[in-house]
Write an enzyme that holds these catalytic residues in place. Structure first.
Site, PDB file in Angstrom:
ATOM      1  NE  ARG A  33      16.185  44.409 -56.669  1.00 37.96           N
ATOM      2  CZ  ARG A  33      17.481  44.298 -56.963  1.00 37.96           C
ATOM      3  NH1 ARG A  33      17.994  43.140 -57.255  1.00 37.96           N
ATOM      4  NH2 ARG A  33      18.238  45.363 -56.987  1.00 37.96           N
ATOM      5  NE  ARG A  37      18.442  38.898 -61.777  1.00 36.72           N
ATOM      6  CZ  ARG A  37      19.574  39.558 -61.542  1.00 36.72           C
ATOM      7  NH1 ARG A  37      20.467  39.678 -62.487  1.00 36.72           N
ATOM      8  NH2 ARG A  37      19.825  40.068 -60.356  1.00 36.72           N
ATOM      9  NE  ARG A  46      16.695  41.633 -67.415  1.00 35.14           N
ATOM     10  CZ  ARG A  46      17.649  41.647 -68.340  1.00 35.14           C
ATOM     11  NH1 ARG A  46      17.342  41.571 -69.623  1.00 35.14           N
ATOM     12  NH2 ARG A  46      18.920  41.730 -67.981  1.00 35.14           N
ATOM     13  CG  ASP A  83      17.257  49.842 -60.522  1.00 31.10           C
ATOM     14  OD1 ASP A  83      17.219  48.684 -60.072  1.00 31.10           O
ATOM     15  OD2 ASP A  83      18.198  50.623 -60.294  1.00 31.10           O
ATOM     16  CE1 TYR A 159      25.111  50.603 -57.234  1.00 28.89           C
ATOM     17  CE2 TYR A 159      23.751  51.849 -55.684  1.00 28.89           C
ATOM     18  CZ  TYR A 159      24.296  50.647 -56.106  1.00 28.89           C
ATOM     19  OH  TYR A 159      24.037  49.484 -55.419  1.00 28.89           O
TER      20      TYR A 159
END
Ligand code: CP3
Length: 353
Positions: A33, A37, A46, A83, A159
């Site tokens: 990562r 952010r 973003r 992702d 998921y």
């Protein structure tokens, strides 16, 4: 396309050296990562994209955010910005990212849910992501390796069946116990589609691949065998047939004592270790299996910074000295990580000789 031999490619990109059999000091480094952010420039791009998934499917913007941490820190490897949930999204199980809550999917509850997936629908989304890969290969410095990735079938399935993230992956584990044939069909779809996706990333210019199995640690050992080891082994052998030299890293997060077994049985070239793995066990894993080992600084220590960070980095480097090792975190960078602590970390690792 005739692939350049690994040994030659490793001469230009030091990230690849351990896979060609060489232990480096200082070790190659990148961080899971590393785009994200915690970087103000990421937050800006973003916002321009409008949503997280739009960012993933905009090759120019996705390439830009992949390059941001390389410009700042000069890591030895970049990782494609995308992702793991692109795969279910491309298969037709639409994925939404809810601000502050994470991913949401319409859960697959039974065999009828499976019939909503369309294995032939992935073309456009996969090729959009691969356009990011080819852009990156021409925009990255020649010495920076490019890592392609996907989620492991087990983690992606958690998921797809749960419809969102969870702490215990109960929905998927329960389906695997109660309806193993249905669950196996889901896993088979994911294996096929993920091999296809990773193959396209290699064709587009990825130098190495990482398979993220973030929830591998929630399974009992017999289930770990069936849903983590077996599907990963199939993926590795199919990729190996097509691309004999492409380095493949596995990240069976939480596999603990089963890590060496995972490394041997799946045929991966390297294993990424999570924070709870003792550094002595990482060294042993490298010695026993002969594989490349990657990890495992606590991402929270990168938030804390200071002399504790320096000391732990030194401990890890010392333990892995002389081994085929890649410096990384035990899990992804946290959102509230001060960028200056990352700079401090890079400097500390690079100091090692
Ligand atoms: O820099 C990189 O490492 C490359 C990009 C990357 C992302 N996700 C970007 C991302 C990679 C390799 C991933 C993998 C991923 N995605 C995993 C496996 C690794 C892990 O962390 O365990 C998993 C489980 C996911 C699924 C996922 N994506 C979740 C659960 C979330 C929400 C949680 C969160 O941090 O918000 C995401 C969103 C996501 N993926 C973000 C980023 C930068 C943040 C989204 C945003 O910008 O709003």
């Amino acid at each position: 396309m005739r692939a350049e031999p690994l040994a030659e490619r490793a001469n230009r990109r030091r990230f690849l050296k351990p896979f060609a059999g060489e232990a480096l000091s200082p070790p190659p480094m990148w961080l899971m990562r590393q785009a994200g952010r915690y970087l103000p420039e990421y937050r800006e791009t973003r916002a321009e994209a409008g949503s997280f998934l739009k960012l993933c499917y905009s090759p120019a913007l996705a390439a830009e955010v992949t390059l941001q941490p390389i410009r700042r820190y000069g890591f030895d490897a970049s990782i494609l910005f995308s992702d793991i949930l692109v795969v279910p999204d491309a298969l037709g199980q639409e994925v939404r990212f809810v601000e502050g809550e994470g991913p949401r999917l319409d859960p697959i509850e039974d065999a009828s849910g499976l019939s909503r997936l369309n294995r032939n629908a992935t073309g456009e989304k996969y090729s959009t992501v691969c356009e990011t890969v080819s852009r990156l290969r021409s925009e990255l410095p020649d010495e920076t390796a490019l890592i392609g990735f996907c989620g492991a079938p087990w983690t992606v399935a958690t998921y797809m069946v749960g419809g969102k993230g969870s702490t215990d992956q109960a929905a998927a584990r329960l389906m695997a116990y109660k309806h193993p044939d249905t669950f196996q069909r889901l896993m088979d779809i994911l294996v096929d589609s993920s091999v296809d996706y990773l193959s396209q990333q290699v064709e587009a210019g990825a130098d190495a691949l990482q398979i993220f199995d973030s929830w591998a640690g929630s399974l009992a050992d017999n289930q770990f065998e069936r849903w983590v080891v077996a599907p990963t082994r199939v993926m590795v052998s199919r990729l190996r047939e097509k691309y004999p030299e492409i380095p493949i890293l596995g990240f069976p997060r939480g596999a603990d004592q089963l890590s060496a077994h995972f490394a041997r049985e799946t045929g991966v070239d390297g294993v990424s270790c999570n924070t709870a793995m003792p550094v002595s066990a990482m060294a042993e894993l490298a010695d026993q299996t002969g594989k490349v080992v990657q990890g495992n600084l606590d991402p929270l220590l990168l938030v804390a910074g200071g002399s504790q960070l320096d000391e732990r980095v030194d401990e890890i480097l010392k333990a892995m000295q002389g081994r085929k090792y890649i410096f990384n975190l035990g899990h992804g960078i946290l959102q509230y990580t001060p960028p200056e602590n990352v700079a401090r970390l890079v400097e500390r690792v690079r100091r090692a000789a």
